[in-house]
Design a protein around this motif. Structure first.
Motif, PDB file in Angstrom:
ATOM      1  N   ASP A  13      28.469   4.581  17.607  1.00  0.00           N
ATOM      2  CA  ASP A  13      29.925   4.396  17.558  1.00  0.00           C
ATOM      3  C   ASP A  13      30.551   5.224  16.439  1.00  0.00           C
ATOM      4  OD1 ASP A  13      29.741   2.653  19.689  1.00  0.00           O
ATOM      5  OD2 ASP A  13      29.970   0.838  18.460  1.00  0.00           O
ATOM      6  N   LEU A  14      29.910   5.235  15.280  1.00  0.00           N
ATOM      7  CA  LEU A  14      30.451   5.989  14.145  1.00  0.00           C
ATOM      8  C   LEU A  14      30.466   7.486  14.427  1.00  0.00           C
ATOM      9  CD1 LEU A  14      28.782   4.098  11.167  1.00  0.00           C
ATOM     10  CD2 LEU A  14      31.214   4.098  11.769  1.00  0.00           C
ATOM     11  N   GLN A  15      29.435   7.966  15.090  1.00  0.00           N
ATOM     12  CA  GLN A  15      29.376   9.398  15.383  1.00  0.00           C
ATOM     13  C   GLN A  15      30.362   9.801  16.469  1.00  0.00           C
ATOM     14  OE1 GLN A  15      25.316  10.686  15.942  1.00  0.00           O
ATOM     15  NE2 GLN A  15      24.707   9.889  13.966  1.00  0.00           N
ATOM     16  N   LYS A  16      30.728   8.873  17.339  1.00  0.00           N
ATOM     17  CA  LYS A  16      31.713   9.151  18.390  1.00  0.00           C
ATOM     18  C   LYS A  16      33.134   9.162  17.844  1.00  0.00           C
ATOM     19  CE  LYS A  16      28.958   7.124  22.059  1.00  0.00           C
ATOM     20  NZ  LYS A  16      28.789   5.946  22.916  1.00  0.00           N
ATOM     21  N   ASP A  17      33.344   8.429  16.745  1.00  0.00           N
ATOM     22  CA  ASP A  17      34.659   8.361  16.124  1.00  0.00           C
ATOM     23  C   ASP A  17      35.002   9.726  15.539  1.00  0.00           C
ATOM     24  OD1 ASP A  17      37.043   7.436  15.148  1.00  0.00           O
ATOM     25  OD2 ASP A  17      36.188   5.978  13.766  1.00  0.00           O
ATOM     26  N   ALA A  18      36.250   9.940  15.233  1.00  0.00           N
ATOM     27  CA  ALA A  18      36.707  11.219  14.687  1.00  0.00           C
ATOM     28  C   ALA A  18      36.508  11.300  13.178  1.00  0.00           C
ATOM     29  CB  ALA A  18      38.184  11.431  15.036  1.00  0.00           C
ATOM     30  N   LEU A  19      35.601  10.489  12.634  1.00  0.00           N
ATOM     31  CA  LEU A  19      35.417  10.447  11.195  1.00  0.00           C
ATOM     32  C   LEU A  19      34.570  11.589  10.639  1.00  0.00           C
ATOM     33  CD1 LEU A  19      34.654   6.647  10.607  1.00  0.00           C
ATOM     34  CD2 LEU A  19      36.774   7.862  10.124  1.00  0.00           C
ATOM     35  N   ASN A  20      33.870  12.331  11.485  1.00  0.00           N
ATOM     36  CA  ASN A  20      32.947  13.365  11.018  1.00  0.00           C
ATOM     37  C   ASN A  20      31.846  12.726  10.175  1.00  0.00           C
ATOM     38  OD1 ASN A  20      31.836  15.885  10.811  1.00  0.00           O
ATOM     39  ND2 ASN A  20      33.105  16.482   9.069  1.00  0.00           N
ATOM     40  N   VAL A  21      31.141  11.797  10.778  1.00  0.00           N
ATOM     41  CA  VAL A  21      30.103  11.019  10.136  1.00  0.00           C
ATOM     42  C   VAL A  21      28.729  11.510  10.576  1.00  0.00           C
ATOM     43  CG1 VAL A  21      29.057   8.711  10.105  1.00  0.00           C
ATOM     44  CG2 VAL A  21      31.513   8.950   9.923  1.00  0.00           C
ATOM     45  N   LYS A  22      27.788  11.495   9.653  1.00  0.00           N
ATOM     46  CA  LYS A  22      26.384  11.765   9.972  1.00  0.00           C
ATOM     47  C   LYS A  22      25.615  10.492   9.647  1.00  0.00           C
ATOM     48  CE  LYS A  22      22.401  14.446   8.690  1.00  0.00           C
ATOM     49  NZ  LYS A  22      21.754  15.054   7.551  1.00  0.00           N
ATOM     50  N   THR A  23      24.739  10.066  10.547  1.00  0.00           N
ATOM     51  CA  THR A  23      23.974   8.846  10.318  1.00  0.00           C
ATOM     52  C   THR A  23      22.479   9.110  10.424  1.00  0.00           C
ATOM     53  OG1 THR A  23      24.048   8.218  12.653  1.00  0.00           O
ATOM     54  CG2 THR A  23      25.817   7.387  11.242  1.00  0.00           C
ATOM     55  N   GLU A  24      21.718   8.306   9.709  1.00  0.00           N
ATOM     56  CA  GLU A  24      20.260   8.317   9.788  1.00  0.00           C
ATOM     57  C   GLU A  24      19.811   6.867   9.815  1.00  0.00           C
ATOM     58  OE1 GLU A  24      18.492  10.628   6.557  1.00  0.00           O
ATOM     59  OE2 GLU A  24      20.461  11.550   6.305  1.00  0.00           O
ATOM     60  N   ILE A  25      18.954   6.534  10.763  1.00  0.00           N
ATOM     61  CA  ILE A  25      18.461   5.166  10.863  1.00  0.00           C
ATOM     62  C   ILE A  25      16.945   5.182  10.698  1.00  0.00           C
ATOM     63  CG2 ILE A  25      18.300   5.211  13.368  1.00  0.00           C
ATOM     64  CD1 ILE A  25      19.215   2.256  13.345  1.00  0.00           C
ATOM     65  N   THR A  26      16.447   4.213   9.936  1.00  0.00           N
ATOM     66  CA  THR A  26      15.011   4.096   9.698  1.00  0.00           C
ATOM     67  C   THR A  26      14.606   2.648   9.880  1.00  0.00           C
ATOM     68  OG1 THR A  26      15.163   5.849   8.028  1.00  0.00           O
ATOM     69  CG2 THR A  26      13.144   4.558   8.068  1.00  0.00           C
ATOM     70  N   ALA A  27      13.589   2.445  10.716  1.00  0.00           N
ATOM     71  CA  ALA A  27      13.014   1.111  10.900  1.00  0.00           C
ATOM     72  C   ALA A  27      11.637   1.112  10.248  1.00  0.00           C
ATOM     73  CB  ALA A  27      12.906   0.788  12.381  1.00  0.00           C
ATOM     74  N   PHE A  28      11.378   0.108   9.439  1.00  0.00           N
ATOM     75  CA  PHE A  28      10.114   0.007   8.728  1.00  0.00           C
ATOM     76  C   PHE A  28       9.218  -1.041   9.379  1.00  0.00           C
ATOM     77  CE2 PHE A  28      13.172   1.656   5.713  1.00  0.00           C
ATOM     78  CZ  PHE A  28      12.471   2.702   5.125  1.00  0.00           C
ATOM     79  N   PRO A  29       7.897  -0.896   9.231  1.00  0.00           N
ATOM     80  CA  PRO A  29       6.971  -1.893   9.793  1.00  0.00           C
ATOM     81  C   PRO A  29       7.239  -3.306   9.276  1.00  0.00           C
ATOM     82  CG  PRO A  29       5.756   0.058   9.097  1.00  0.00           C
ATOM     83  CD  PRO A  29       7.181   0.235   8.630  1.00  0.00           C
ATOM     84  N   SER A  30       7.839  -3.429   8.110  1.00  0.00           N
ATOM     85  CA  SER A  30       8.157  -4.744   7.538  1.00  0.00           C
ATOM     86  C   SER A  30       9.244  -5.467   8.317  1.00  0.00           C
ATOM     87  CB  SER A  30       8.611  -4.575   6.089  1.00  0.00           C
ATOM     88  OG  SER A  30       9.852  -3.870   6.056  1.00  0.00           O
ATOM     89  N   LEU A  45      25.505   2.566   2.916  1.00  0.00           N
ATOM     90  CA  LEU A  45      24.315   1.947   3.494  1.00  0.00           C
ATOM     91  C   LEU A  45      24.645   0.605   4.103  1.00  0.00           C
ATOM     92  CD1 LEU A  45      22.105   2.443   0.339  1.00  0.00           C
ATOM     93  CD2 LEU A  45      21.882   3.751   2.430  1.00  0.00           C
ATOM     94  N   ILE A  46      24.004   0.339   5.230  1.00  0.00           N
ATOM     95  CA  ILE A  46      23.941  -1.018   5.777  1.00  0.00           C
ATOM     96  C   ILE A  46      22.464  -1.231   6.079  1.00  0.00           C
ATOM     97  CG2 ILE A  46      24.568  -0.210   8.089  1.00  0.00           C
ATOM     98  CD1 ILE A  46      25.777  -3.013   8.585  1.00  0.00           C
ATOM     99  N   VAL A  47      21.928  -2.318   5.545  1.00  0.00           N
ATOM    100  CA  VAL A  47      20.490  -2.542   5.566  1.00  0.00           C
ATOM    101  C   VAL A  47      20.198  -3.969   5.997  1.00  0.00           C
ATOM    102  CG1 VAL A  47      18.434  -2.637   4.095  1.00  0.00           C
ATOM    103  CG2 VAL A  47      20.161  -0.874   3.702  1.00  0.00           C
ATOM    104  N   TYR A  48      19.235  -4.104   6.898  1.00  0.00           N
ATOM    105  CA  TYR A  48      18.758  -5.453   7.217  1.00  0.00           C
ATOM    106  C   TYR A  48      17.529  -5.715   6.355  1.00  0.00           C
ATOM    107  CZ  TYR A  48      16.760  -9.501   9.433  1.00  0.00           C
ATOM    108  OH  TYR A  48      16.242 -10.748   9.646  1.00  0.00           O
ATOM    109  N   LEU A  49      17.604  -6.737   5.519  1.00  0.00           N
ATOM    110  CA  LEU A  49      16.508  -7.128   4.641  1.00  0.00           C
ATOM    111  C   LEU A  49      15.795  -8.317   5.280  1.00  0.00           C
ATOM    112  CD1 LEU A  49      18.583  -6.864   1.368  1.00  0.00           C
ATOM    113  CD2 LEU A  49      16.863  -5.240   2.173  1.00  0.00           C
TER     114      LEU A  49
END
Length: 105
Positions: A13-30, A45-49
């Motif tokens: 959604d953020l990348q589709k918006d006109a904000l000129n945003v770059k995102t990277e998502i990482t899922a960890f084994p934890s 950052l938005i992080v699920y702990l």
């Protein structure tokens, strides 16, 4: 939806918006999922702990580095997403900010 699917949907959604945003998502084994949002020469950052079972939201400040302490913590994805969107909105360049930036150059 899973945490990863929620984060991936937000990134799309953020990348589709006109904000000129770059995102990277990482899922960890934890089970943690980190979404980096690059916008307006800043990093958010938005992080699920998983261990704490909450979401952290913050802006990464160069002096602070990236850690596991966040200024904002939420028990659910929707609240964390709303806070991230507020931070991005506040970072949005306005004509006055653009003018000031050009004057400093």
């Amino acid at each position: 939806m899973s945490v990863f699917e929620d984060m991936a949907g937000l990134a799309d959604d953020l990348q589709k918006d006109a904000l000129n945003v770059k995102t990277e998502i990482t899922a960890f084994p934890s089970g943690e999922v980190w979404l980096h949002v690059h916008y307006a020469s800043r990093l958010f950052l938005i992080v699920y702990l998983r261990r704490e079972q909450c979401y952290g939201v913050d802006e990464a400040i160069e002096e602070d580095g990236i850690g596991t302490d966040f200024h904002f913590s939420f028990p659910d994805f929707e609240s964390a997403k709303a806070k991230l969107l507020n931070l991005l909105d506040a970072a949005r360049p306005t004509p006055a900010r653009i003018q000031k930036s050009k004057a400093l150059s």
